[in-house]
Design a protein around this motif. Structure first.
Motif, PDB file in Angstrom:
ATOM      1  N   MET A 199      -8.884  -7.437  -0.751  1.00 37.44           N
ATOM      2  CA  MET A 199      -9.340  -7.460  -2.140  1.00 37.44           C
ATOM      3  C   MET A 199      -8.618  -6.373  -2.932  1.00 37.44           C
ATOM      4  N   LEU A 200      -8.115  -6.712  -4.101  1.00 33.72           N
ATOM      5  CA  LEU A 200      -7.556  -5.718  -5.007  1.00 33.72           C
ATOM      6  C   LEU A 200      -8.690  -5.253  -5.915  1.00 33.72           C
ATOM      7  N   GLU A 201      -9.084  -3.995  -5.792  1.00 33.68           N
ATOM      8  CA  GLU A 201     -10.190  -3.458  -6.569  1.00 33.68           C
ATOM      9  C   GLU A 201      -9.662  -2.801  -7.839  1.00 33.68           C
ATOM     10  N   ASP A 202     -10.177  -3.234  -8.964  1.00 38.70           N
ATOM     11  CA  ASP A 202      -9.753  -2.706 -10.263  1.00 38.70           C
ATOM     12  C   ASP A 202     -10.975  -2.359 -11.072  1.00 38.70           C
ATOM     13  N   ARG A 212       0.825  -1.219   0.000  1.00 40.29           N
ATOM     14  CA  ARG A 212       0.000   0.000   0.000  1.00 40.29           C
ATOM     15  C   ARG A 212       0.852   1.259   0.000  1.00 40.29           C
ATOM     16  N   GLU A 213       1.937   1.241   0.753  1.00 34.44           N
ATOM     17  CA  GLU A 213       2.803   2.426   0.812  1.00 34.44           C
ATOM     18  C   GLU A 213       3.402   2.742  -0.551  1.00 34.44           C
ATOM     19  N   LYS A 214       3.585   1.721  -1.379  1.00 35.23           N
ATOM     20  CA  LYS A 214       4.152   1.930  -2.711  1.00 35.23           C
ATOM     21  C   LYS A 214       3.088   2.249  -3.764  1.00 35.23           C
ATOM     22  N   ILE A 215       1.866   1.741  -3.552  1.00 35.52           N
ATOM     23  CA  ILE A 215       0.824   1.863  -4.575  1.00 35.52           C
ATOM     24  C   ILE A 215      -0.150   3.004  -4.304  1.00 35.52           C
ATOM     25  N   GLU A 216      -0.626   3.117  -3.075  1.00 38.70           N
ATOM     26  CA  GLU A 216      -1.721   4.017  -2.748  1.00 38.70           C
ATOM     27  C   GLU A 216      -1.273   5.475  -2.633  1.00 38.70           C
ATOM     28  N   ASP A 217      -2.179   6.393  -2.979  1.00 35.60           N
ATOM     29  CA  ASP A 217      -1.919   7.812  -2.737  1.00 35.60           C
ATOM     30  C   ASP A 217      -1.888   8.082  -1.237  1.00 35.60           C
ATOM     31  N   ASN A 218      -2.740   7.381  -0.514  1.00 35.00           N
ATOM     32  CA  ASN A 218      -2.797   7.495   0.947  1.00 35.00           C
ATOM     33  C   ASN A 218      -2.943   6.088   1.507  1.00 35.00           C
ATOM     34  N   PRO A 245      -6.766   3.251   1.798  1.00 31.72           N
ATOM     35  CA  PRO A 245      -6.473   2.557   0.541  1.00 31.72           C
ATOM     36  C   PRO A 245      -7.674   2.472  -0.397  1.00 31.72           C
ATOM     37  N   LYS A 246      -7.422   2.710  -1.688  1.00 31.41           N
ATOM     38  CA  LYS A 246      -8.458   2.622  -2.713  1.00 31.41           C
ATOM     39  C   LYS A 246      -8.245   1.417  -3.627  1.00 31.41           C
ATOM     40  N   VAL A 247      -7.045   0.843  -3.590  1.00 28.47           N
ATOM     41  CA  VAL A 247      -6.728  -0.269  -4.488  1.00 28.47           C
ATOM     42  C   VAL A 247      -6.756  -1.599  -3.727  1.00 28.47           C
ATOM     43  N   ILE A 248      -5.938  -1.698  -2.673  1.00 27.56           N
ATOM     44  CA  ILE A 248      -5.908  -2.927  -1.860  1.00 27.56           C
ATOM     45  C   ILE A 248      -6.749  -2.680  -0.617  1.00 27.56           C
ATOM     46  N   LYS A 249      -7.943  -3.235  -0.614  1.00 25.90           N
ATOM     47  CA  LYS A 249      -8.894  -2.954   0.453  1.00 25.90           C
ATOM     48  C   LYS A 249      -8.943  -4.082   1.478  1.00 25.90           C
ATOM     49  N   THR A 250      -9.085  -3.691   2.740  1.00 28.84           N
ATOM     50  CA  THR A 250      -9.259  -4.661   3.817  1.00 28.84           C
ATOM     51  C   THR A 250     -10.727  -5.032   3.930  1.00 28.84           C
TER      52      THR A 250
END
Length: 233
Positions: free
Chosen positions: A228-231, A206-212, A216-221
């Motif tokens: 879940m990886l949301e695409d 997440r630290e490498k992918i997410e803006d915050n 997280p908006k991509v890898i969700k808990t």
């Protein structure tokens, strides 16, 4: 010279016995007893995995991990009598791939090491199989599968072997909730993994992918279940 495993532990009897047990089991293993000898060994030799004690006499395994990580991307397993969660989190956050508390079963440790060696040695093979157009959009970041790197805001951040395998698995299963037990079975290929280990590796991604990373908006808990990886592309 290349060896599969380097054991770094100031307990001479344990280090020697671990190396002997691994060698008898077909895993080429060497051992050293302090940080300086470890650095000297790694300047002249290579290895595929490090078993690293935290307490090394007057030296710190945490500091040695940082030094090894500055030049090598091999899996590092901390082995320690210190079982506090803060120690586990610190070890994983500075580059450790796993944290194993003493006393431990040498049979279980060997099984974990064999899985990690197989994963590490196949990483380059996975990268070679990636297609030429292997750039994937992940929110505002890009995942370069061939280079095993995340590109965001003009900067590139390389992925460790475990982060790469986790992200590849989530991509293959995007928009699907993946239970934690499934990660343990498919990624680590063992049940002997703690939630802490998985959570720390997810946080690093997440630290490498997410803006915050905190939102997280991509890898969700998915609380109580997994991730879940949301695409939406």
């Amino acid at each position: 010279m290349h060896t599969s495993v380097l054991v770094i532990d100031d307990e001479t009897e344990l280090a020697e016995y671990t190396a002997k047990y691994f060698n008898m089991s077909g895993v080429d293993t060497q051992y050293v007893l302090n940080a300086q000898d470890a650095l000297d060994f790694l300047r002249e030799n290579t290895c595929s995995l490090v078993l690293l004690d935290i307490n090394l006499g007057n030296d710190s395994g945490f500091e040695l991990c940082r030094e090894i990580r500055s030049s090598m991307d091999v899996p590092i397993f901390f082995i320690s009598a210190r079982s506090a969660e803060d120690d586990m989190l610190l070890g994983l956050s500075i580059g450790g791939d796993d944290y194993i508390c003493k006393p431990f079963s040498l049979g279980v440790l060997l099984a974990k090491v064999k899985v990690a060696l197989k994963r590490y040695e196949s990483k380059s093979g996975l990268e070679e199989k990636a297609a030429d157009d292997s750039i994937v959009h992940l929110g505002n970041a890009l995942f370069d599968m061939k280079k095993a790197a995340i590109i965001r805001d003009g900067s590139s951040a390389g992925l460790k072997a475990m982060e790469y395998k986790l992200l590849m698995y989530m991509l293959k299963n995007k928009n699907r909730i993946i239970p934690k037990d499934e990660f343990f079975e498919k990624i680590w290929e063992t049940d002997y993994v703690s939630d802490v280990t998985l959570n720390v590796h997810i946080r690093h991604l997440r630290e490498k992918i997410e803006d915050n990373a905190g939102d997280p908006k991509v890898i969700k808990t998915i609380w109580g279940v997994g991730f879940m990886l949301e695409d939406n592309n």
